[in-house]
Structure formats: structure tokens, C-alpha cells
Design an enzyme around this catalytic site. Sequence first.
Site, PDB file in Angstrom:
ATOM      1  N   HIS B 240       0.820  -1.221   0.000  1.00  0.00           N
ATOM      2  CA  HIS B 240       0.000   0.000   0.000  1.00  0.00           C
ATOM      3  C   HIS B 240       0.853   1.269   0.000  1.00  0.00           C
ATOM      4  O   HIS B 240       1.871   1.345   0.670  1.00  0.00           O
ATOM      5  CB  HIS B 240      -0.985   0.040   1.174  1.00  0.00           C
ATOM      6  CG  HIS B 240      -0.403  -0.297   2.513  1.00  0.00           C
ATOM      7  ND1 HIS B 240      -1.150  -0.310   3.657  1.00  0.00           N
ATOM      8  CD2 HIS B 240       0.840  -0.653   2.890  1.00  0.00           C
ATOM      9  CE1 HIS B 240      -0.398  -0.639   4.658  1.00  0.00           C
ATOM     10  NE2 HIS B 240       0.808  -0.863   4.235  1.00  0.00           N
ATOM     11  N   ASN B 241       0.386   2.249  -0.739  1.00  0.00           N
ATOM     12  CA  ASN B 241       0.980   3.588  -0.761  1.00  0.00           C
ATOM     13  C   ASN B 241       2.376   3.656  -1.365  1.00  0.00           C
ATOM     14  O   ASN B 241       3.054   4.679  -1.254  1.00  0.00           O
ATOM     15  CB  ASN B 241       1.002   4.205   0.655  1.00  0.00           C
ATOM     16  CG  ASN B 241      -0.403   4.510   1.156  1.00  0.00           C
ATOM     17  OD1 ASN B 241      -1.030   3.695   1.823  1.00  0.00           O
ATOM     18  ND2 ASN B 241      -0.919   5.660   0.783  1.00  0.00           N
TER      19      ASN B 241
END
Lengths: 338, 338, 338
Positions: B240-241
Site C-alpha cells: 500500500h501507498n
Amino acid sequence: MKLSEIAGIIEGKIEGNADLFITGIGKIETANENEITFISNPKYEKFLDTTKAGCVIVTEDFINKKNKVSSLIRVKDPYNSFLKLLEVFEINEDESLKGISEKSIIDKSAEIGKNVYIGSNAVIENGCKIGNDTKIFPNVYIGINCVIGKNCKIFPNVTIYRDTEIGDNVIIHSGTVIGSDGFGFAKQKDTSYKKIPQTGNVVIESNVEIGSNTSIDRATIGETRICKGVKLDNQIQIAHNVVIGENTVIAAQVGIAGSTKIGKRCMIGGQSGIVGHLDICDDVVIGAAVGVSKSITVPGIYTGYRVRPYREDLKIEARIKNLDKLEERIKKLESSGK
Amino acid sequence: MKLSEIAGIIEGKIEGNADLFITGIGKIETANENEITFISNPKYEKFLDTTKAGCVIVTEDFINKKNKVSSLIRVKDPYNSFLKLLEVFEINEDESLKGISEKSIIDKSAEIGKNVYIGSNAVIENGCKIGNDTKIFPNVYIGINCVIGKNCKIFPNVTIYRDTEIGDNVIIHSGTVIGSDGFGFAKQKDTSYKKIPQTGNVVIESNVEIGSNTSIDRATIGETRICKGVKLDNQIQIAHNVVIGENTVIAAQVGIAGSTKIGKRCMIGGQSGIVGHLDICDDVVIGAAVGVSKSITVPGIYTGYRVRPYREDLKIEARIKNLDKLEERIKKLESSGK
Amino acid sequence: MKLSEIAGIIEGKIEGNADLFITGIGKIETANENEITFISNPKYEKFLDTTKAGCVIVTEDFINKKNKVSSLIRVKDPYNSFLKLLEVFEINEDESLKGISEKSIIDKSAEIGKNVYIGSNAVIENGCKIGNDTKIFPNVYIGINCVIGKNCKIFPNVTIYRDTEIGDNVIIHSGTVIGSDGFGFAKQKDTSYKKIPQTGNVVIESNVEIGSNTSIDRATIGETRICKGVKLDNQIQIAHNVVIGENTVIAAQVGIAGSTKIGKRCMIGGQSGIVGHLDICDDVVIGAAVGVSKSITVPGIYTGYRVRPYREDLKIEARIKNLDKLEERIKKLESSGK
């Protein structure tokens, strides 16, 4: 099945109740009174105190201390006996896995053999040939012009790209992708990359088994080839134009880069990586998490983050462990010199 | 195609039969009399003795020892010539990959562009937009509110979770999952974990190619972003991210942990891992199976189980190899001191 | 939602405009004037100069240098406050994920609970039981005799082989395969391998989450068991007969070989590998890319290519770094001896 029947199958000698009724095979830790288990690895002897198994298969020279085991069968090789019994007690495949589902989508031009199972939502594109007795589970995709042999099992959600050739008795587990494009790009002057067409295919010979979520890329030109009897575990990456020799066994999460050739009867441990354009000769054993960046021309065992012959690797490892002692010896020399 | 035509395309000089009829491209090991091949990597010159190829593309200064090669074409860069010919001879995509299958399942609210192919069993949920000329193969799942650009190819059994944004000319191979939840849990007092909602999405810019069985997680908040021109191989894990900069190329089985940012024009070798919350600057080359646990702020080549600048890593490796000699020198000193 | 309401929810003190209207949560780098963000990791304080966020959640003792932040809320633990708000602002799941699609394929013998969602093309074989409130997305395959508990989410393109047992509140992301055959073969005299039947199953207890493209093999005999509260990331390989203890967390691309038992509350870093037949006790923390080839009997932190207790590993690493100094000391001794 009576214990006496089982002893007959595995050619062993019973000590205990020959009339005991056995319903299945269990692990020594969890088997119940109607299950049979075995001891092959001495690590598991500690469970003899607590096992509830009705019978334990042991070696011929096993010593039954304090009569821990009530019923036992003595055999030459308990592990092989266990394998035999696994086949005897194997779950029969469900009879519902038969025929061609109305909800499968098969192109009219595809040739489907006799006694084939094709599950719901399976898609078989034009020009495919499927051999007799093969089972294709639901949600499988088989691209244009694929040829699949006899008695194969292709489990759900497998993807096989166009032009793939598969032999007989091949098993492919779910999530595996055969024939996706090789990873090939040509750098352009503006630092972007241009795709190199991947025009070859994948050939999988007979008696190969492939685990789940494994990827085998198609060749740039020519073929990526998995030879007869190869066994691949889960999550393995096989790049374009790789060749894996007969009866080689590869454990999970191994990666093999483009155009590398692996010999026959090799064994490769989990998470190892082999860079591209190498040759690994026949009968090579590579440990787990080994990084192979040079061809291997001599059979043997190889280990280490930077691959080395096993003994050499052990020596270097021992020296690293002893670095503190080396330093102490230097200190001694320094202080004695003063 | 005649050899003379081919020589025209790749701007080379023929030696041999200009009228030879060429039907395709082959590997030097396996090409037949009507196939053309090339020599770029000297490793493959050994095959000149045995190749049956009708013609070999070679460098301008190639020396044709003993006239091993019957017909050849001399060019500046044989590899680039080969790439040009690959495009000339590329298999044309099957004409059957056209139109929208009656057996696809497309929500009424979805906006589908012109000349789009959607295969059987593909599921496209509400609110999706699919650009012109895009091909969506069978058994693909596209979740709610996804936007997919023009001229993309989404191969069978790809899963794209809700709210994903994909640019133009993007290729995604089978088994890949885009937009699954990031791995985020908050430890509770009773040692259990509570799921942290993953409310962000994934953005994939134009001209990206993604291999098979790769995973790209959605952001906790904001977005996970794969920038323009990035090429990802098979079985890559993007947490994620993460942000991957333009024209960066990543080989198979690499893992990049949460919130790490990779610069532009980087190259990352197979099986390498990068821990979370790091910054890798532009133009960094990371070897294979490298463990990166610190940000990298200087362009260059980095290698090793614990990442180091390449030269430093080589030196340390050499010292480890020479530990036995070091010990011998200490022994000598010890014995001379007696 | 007004800032004053948010401050109430997270029990914090506002400095700034209590009437500010907040529409969502953003990352500090990209949040806009109507979004709230937070600072927990000091690494991100550098973004205070440029953030456009309407409000920043900070610690109680945060010093607002030069009044960089216009509106802020002071709380004890900004990260926990952020987690609370994530739940408040979480996207509501689409209401369309309801009911049983006419295009799903469910065997008549399957028992489906109340309020269950089953998407298009999902296949549920005979003998399955699906608990109340469970969501099964499109293109999922669930084999014969599987039992799935209440309130689970099985995302698209997941494959669950026959006889798998799954508890309540379990989440399984796309591409994951549960219950494929363990990797077991017996070598034959002719160097080929014979498949060992894999007759056991997989049991997944309640509150487990499993990422995308993960593989969990069925047991040879008995079961492979993932205990209560375990969290598995993407692309993890769990071999046959493995047991993972309660509330253990495993990061992406880890591989665990056959019959190994992992204790409770362990944490295993990305890309680590654990060989077969080992015991890892409770409360063990294993770093990233660690190679574990021996059982671990003492809780603590373990790291390294060849696993060692963390401190020991650090020492060895330091000694390797200092090898050049060691050599210099030897040189000095050698020259002083002359």
C-alpha cells in the site's frame, strides 16, 4: 480393513491385535484408535508416549520400550509402507467431475477427446485439442490453438495462453499461468522501453506437475520447455526460453531468469534464484535461498547467498563465526609485541 | 519474404543467397533452413557449428571462420535488427478477439468505448469506464467504479478491485491482482489485531506492463501509484501507498513494502526486497536478491544481502573469501613470536 | 463533518477553526483544505511546510513552530485517532453486493445461509455450507464439501479446493489458492517421481485475513491449520501440514516448508523462509529475508541470511565490516616483526 489385511499389503509382521479394524491413516500426533500411523523420522518418536493410534508401522529393529505401542507392524521401510497405504485409503474423486458442463464455453472448432470433464465457466478457445480422460475444472481459460494431452488435470482458475503444448498426465494447480509474455523490453533514447514481441510458446512434456500460482512465460522466439517428469512447487517463476531437464524437482518460490537451462535430475531448494543465460548441468542439488550467478558444470551440492560448493560454503561460514577469536589472537600478538 | 527484402528492412549487407525464402525467426540452436537467426552475445557463437538456420545476422566485423555460415547479413547491431524482424514476423492477433461476448456480465451503468473486446465470463461492475480499443479477456473481474483507458490488454483471470484507475496502452497479465487491501492491522491489548480500513486506491499510468501473478495493494489513504512506462515482471509484491517512478523496470519476485517511493529510471533485480517508508532516488540499479533497509540517495549500482554500493560489496566479498589466508598470516606471526 | 465533531470522536483539543468542514482523511503530502491528516512518525514532519490539509492531528506536546499548522487537534496518540477516523470515513460497501446472482452456479445440495452475497460466475460445488452474511465475489471456485463460516469475504478469483474448513469473519483476497496438493513425491528407481496422494485438508480458523496470490497446501494426512486471528500478507507459501499459531502475523512472500509449526503471536518479515519439520516457539520475531533452518525455542528477535539472535547477528555484521581494519593490524604486526 483388518490389520491383518494391511500387514499383507505392506508385507509386514504384526505384533498385537490382528483383527483390529482400521478406517484410515493418521498423523502420530492426532491419529485415533481406528487409524494407523508410522514412525520413519526419529524426531517423531517422542509422540509414542501420547499417540492414540490403533497401530504404528515401525522398522524391523524398532525397540518397543515399556510396551508403549499396543499394536505394531514391523516393515523394512515404514515410509514406503505409509505411501502404499495412502493410495489404498485415498479419497476417491467425486463422481460428479464428469462430462462437459452446459455452462462451459467451448469453441466449435475445438477437438475434445473421450471421457473428458470440463467444468462450468471453463473457456476453451478455437483450435484447441483436449486428450481423452483429461479433467478441466471450472473457471479455467485455455487460449487459441492449445494442445493438451491425455489424463491431465487442470484445476480451477488456471490460465493457459495461446499455442501452449501440454503432454499426458500433467497436473496444473490453481492460479498458475502458462504462456504469459516473457519480460523483454528494448530501451529507447528517451529512457522509455519498447515491448519486444514474445512470439514463441511454452511446451510442457508428460508427467509434469505444477503447483499453484506458478508463472511460466512464453519464449521470445522458440520455446520455454519443461521436460518429462519435472515437478514444480507453488509460486515458481520460470522466465522466457528457460529449459528444465527431465525429472528435476524445484521447491516453492524459486525464480529462474531468461534462457537458463537446468539439467536432468536436479533439485532446487525453496526461494533460490538463478540468473539468466546460465547452464546448470545434470544432477545438481541447490539448497534453499541460494543465489546462482554462474553456470554450474560439476554435479554436487551448492549453497549460500553467493552460490558455492557446499563444503566450501560451510568452511567460510565457520570462519565468519570465528572472527571474534581471530581478533583475540591479533590482540594477543599486539600486546605481546609491546 | 526474400533475404534481399529482409536485408533492406534491417539495412544490412547480404553475403550468400539473396533469393533465399525466409518464413520466420528462430533461435540459433533450433532454427531451420527457412528461418533467420542472429548472433549478438558471443556465448552463442558455439552454435555456429551446428545451426541449420538459413541465414545468420552478424556484426559488421564478424569473421566467418571456415565459412561456417552459408548466408549472412552484416549489420551494425544484430540484436536491434532481430527486434525489428520480430515485429515484422509477429503473430497477428486472432481476429476472434473482437466484440463483446454475450456471456460477459457488464453492469448497465458501465460505459464501454468503441472497438472494445470483452471475453466470456468477464465481469464488469457498475460505474466502470472502458476506453476505445481495449481488450478484456475471459474471466477478468473489474470492480465498481474502475476507469480503464484506451488500447489496454487485460488478460484472463486478472482481478481489478473497485476504484482502480488505469491509463492507456496498459498490459496486465493473468493472475495479477490490482487493488487488494493493504496489509494494515492495529495490535489490540489482548494480542489480537484489528483491521485498518484500506480506503485509498491504485493508479496505474499509461504504457505500464505488469506480468502474471503480481499483487498491487490499494492505499490505506490516498493512492498506490505506478507511473508512466513502468515495467513490472511476474510475482511482484507492491504494498500500500508505494510509488514507482517513470520508466522504472522491476524483475520477478521483488517485494516493496508499504509507503516506499522508488525513483525514475531505476532497475531492480529479481527477488530483491525493499522495506517500508524508504526513498530510492532516480537512476538506481539494484542487483538480484538484494535486501534494502535504508533509503538510497545517490544514483549507482547496489548489491548484497545487506545492500551496499557495488564496489564496497565486492571488496567485502573478497575479504571474506580470503579469511583463510588472513588466518595463516596470524599463525605465522604466532609461531614466529615463540 | 465539523472539526468540533471530529475532536469529540477522537477526544482531542482543537486549536484553530472548530467550524471547519472536513470531508475526508488525506495523506500529509496530498491532503486538501477539507481533509484532515496526522503526524505520528517524525519522518513526516518535513511535510508541515507544504501540506494543504485543513487540520493536522498531533501529539499533546507538539510544538507549532512559526504557526505552520493553521488548525490542529492535540491527542494522546495521533495514529490511533487516525485509525478511528478511518472507520468513520470508510467507504460504505456498495449496496449492489447483495443476493445470489442468477449467473452463479451453486449445486443443489449446498446449504446457503441468510443474507449471503454470491456473485456472477462463482461456482459452489456439492456438499458446501456457507454461513450467514458471507460475501462470495464473482469467479470464486469452492470445491466439494467445503464449510465456510459467517460474515466472511471471499474476493474474486479465489480458489478453495474440496474439504476446506473456514471459520467466521475470514477475509481471503483475490488469486489466493487454499487446499492445492502438498508437494510430495517418492523417488523411483528409474529417477522419476511418483505422486504421494495428498489426502488431508486445510482448516482456517476465525478472524484470519489472507492477502492476494497466497498459496496454502492441503495436508498429506491430517490438516494444514491457520489458527485464530492469523494475518497473512500477499504471495505467501504455506506447505502441507504446517500449523500457524494464534495471532501470528506474516509479511509478503514468506515461504514455510512442510510440517513446520509456528507459535502464537509471532511476527515474520517479508521474504523470509523456514525449512520443513521445525518448531518455532511463541513470541518469536523474525526479520525480513531471514533463512531459518533450525527450530527456535527462545522468544526474541532473529535475523540474518543464516538465522541468528539479532544481537549476535549485528556483532558478526560489524566484524565483517571491519575486516579491512583487521588486515591492517596484521600488516602492522608483520612489518614490526621484520
